[in-house]
Each structure stands twice: as structure tokens, then as C-alpha cells.
Design an enzyme around this catalytic site. Sequence first.
Site, PDB file in Angstrom:
ATOM      1  N   GLN A 196      39.107  34.919  41.851  1.00 63.51           N
ATOM      2  CA  GLN A 196      40.406  35.513  42.197  1.00 63.51           C
ATOM      3  C   GLN A 196      40.284  36.700  43.152  1.00 63.51           C
ATOM      4  OE1 GLN A 196      41.692  35.714  37.847  1.00 63.51           O
ATOM      5  NE2 GLN A 196      43.625  35.294  38.903  1.00 63.51           N
ATOM      6  N   HIS A 244      39.020  29.435  35.400  1.00 62.56           N
ATOM      7  CA  HIS A 244      38.905  29.919  36.786  1.00 62.56           C
ATOM      8  C   HIS A 244      37.508  29.687  37.355  1.00 62.56           C
ATOM      9  CE1 HIS A 244      42.683  31.746  37.923  1.00 62.56           C
ATOM     10  NE2 HIS A 244      42.762  32.439  36.796  1.00 62.56           N
ATOM     11  N   CYS A 273      49.351  33.952  35.575  1.00 62.50           N
ATOM     12  CA  CYS A 273      48.081  34.164  36.271  1.00 62.50           C
ATOM     13  C   CYS A 273      48.331  35.086  37.457  1.00 62.50           C
ATOM     14  CB  CYS A 273      47.540  32.812  36.751  1.00 62.50           C
ATOM     15  SG  CYS A 273      45.981  32.944  37.631  1.00 62.50           S
ATOM     16  N   LEU A 274      47.443  36.051  37.666  1.00 61.69           N
ATOM     17  CA  LEU A 274      47.647  37.009  38.767  1.00 61.69           C
ATOM     18  C   LEU A 274      47.614  36.322  40.131  1.00 61.69           C
ATOM     19  CD1 LEU A 274      45.530  40.038  37.492  1.00 61.69           C
ATOM     20  CD2 LEU A 274      48.018  39.749  37.376  1.00 61.69           C
ATOM     21  N   GLY A 302      43.127  39.669  32.237  1.00 56.35           N
ATOM     22  CA  GLY A 302      41.865  39.049  32.620  1.00 56.35           C
ATOM     23  C   GLY A 302      41.843  38.853  34.124  1.00 56.35           C
ATOM     24  N   HIS A 333      41.390  30.694  29.612  1.00 56.27           N
ATOM     25  CA  HIS A 333      42.081  30.774  30.907  1.00 56.27           C
ATOM     26  C   HIS A 333      41.105  31.272  31.991  1.00 56.27           C
ATOM     27  CE1 HIS A 333      45.701  31.788  33.513  1.00 56.27           C
ATOM     28  NE2 HIS A 333      44.730  32.454  34.100  1.00 56.27           N
ATOM     29  N   GLU A 334      40.353  32.339  31.674  1.00 58.81           N
ATOM     30  CA  GLU A 334      39.411  32.900  32.659  1.00 58.81           C
ATOM     31  C   GLU A 334      38.250  31.938  32.903  1.00 58.81           C
ATOM     32  OE1 GLU A 334      40.509  35.258  34.359  1.00 58.81           O
ATOM     33  OE2 GLU A 334      42.134  35.668  32.953  1.00 58.81           O
TER      34      GLU A 334
HETATM   35 NI    NI Z   1      44.468  33.366  35.983  1.00 55.63          NI
END
Ligand code: NI
Length: 196
Positions: A50, A151, A105-106, A45, A147-148
Site C-alpha cells: 500500500q 495485501h 481499506c485505506l 493496519g 485483511h493485511e
Molecule cells: Ni487494506
Amino acid sequence: MILPIVAYGDPVLRKKAKEITPDYPNLKELIANMKETMYNASGVGLAAPQIGKAIRLFVIDTSPFAEDESLEESDRATLRDFKKVYINAKILEEEGQEWGFNEGCLSIPDVREDVYRQPKVTIEYQDEDFNTHTETLDGLAARVFQHEYDHIEGVLFTDKLSSLKKRLLKRKLDNISKGKINADYRMRFPNLKKGR
Ligand code: NI
């Protein structure tokens, strides 16, 4: 085009993101770039904050979870096909007993921790063509969505950890914001020291 992923510590990750309308400039291209960026970083995701944009947009593709042989075949089939673009998503209802799952998380490379979330979520959102949908997700699909979704609300999974865990992670998170980390994808660091 692969975009640099914003690292922990950047204020854009803390903003409550804004809704968008169909006239948002170059939206199709932005979505294509976000997918390419997510795949390049082996993520499941990626949310617009991000890549530095505080708008209510995220992309999901959980197909890598379909390889996980510890999951039931029916769940694996669902995860194999769960590829979506979510615009202006809203959570209508979250249900069930919270369960733990090891999240990453990226924007926070090399940090993985168990996070507790409710297993079932009913949502409303718009697709890439701005058609409105309502759907109910559960299990890992719900987890990735949550999770997304966090963000676009300015929330990171590390916010959900115990105060002890947060204290233990503080130095590592500070280092990520300064670029003292090895990620195998392009990143943008808020506190990078020039000339290092
Ligand atoms: Ni993340």
C-alpha cells in the site's frame, strides 16, 4: 515521514509480495514511516504494497476498536494492546465458521462492505528483530491480520464480494483509480489524468 498510500488499480496491490531478510535497506525507518502513515490516515493496519513496496511486511494497531462499546470488555482490552509488526507472515491454519464484518481499506476510500472470514487463525511470522513467533488470533484481531495478510498476497477485500456487489462497485473503483475521490490523507493514483 508520511508516505502516499497507493490507490486501488495500482499493479503493486496485485503482486504476491516477496519475503525480506534482516539486511533489507532502512527497514526500521520504513516501519516507522508505515506506522506514521497508518496513524495519519486513521487506519488499523497498513501493508507494504500500500506504500508501493511488494514485500511481506505489515503493521497493525487495533486500539481504535477498543473504543467500540458494542464489544465485550475483554475483547476491547485485547484490541487496545494489539500493536504489531509482521514480517514474512504465514498462515498455518484458519478455523471456524465464517462471520461477516464491515471492512474498509485505506487504498479503497469510501467503500465499506461486509466480508466473510474464518474467526480463528494460527500464524508464524518474524518481528522487527527477525525473531520467529507462532501465535493464534481470533475475532477482530484475526480479521485485521487476515485483511493485511491478503495485501501481501495481492488480494483486496473487494475480491471477496459477490459478483453482483462487484458489478455495483465497478464505477466507484474505476473512479478511485483515476483519483476522483476525496480522501483526507495523501494518495497516489495509478490512472490519474494529468491536467485535471
Ligand atoms: Ni487494506
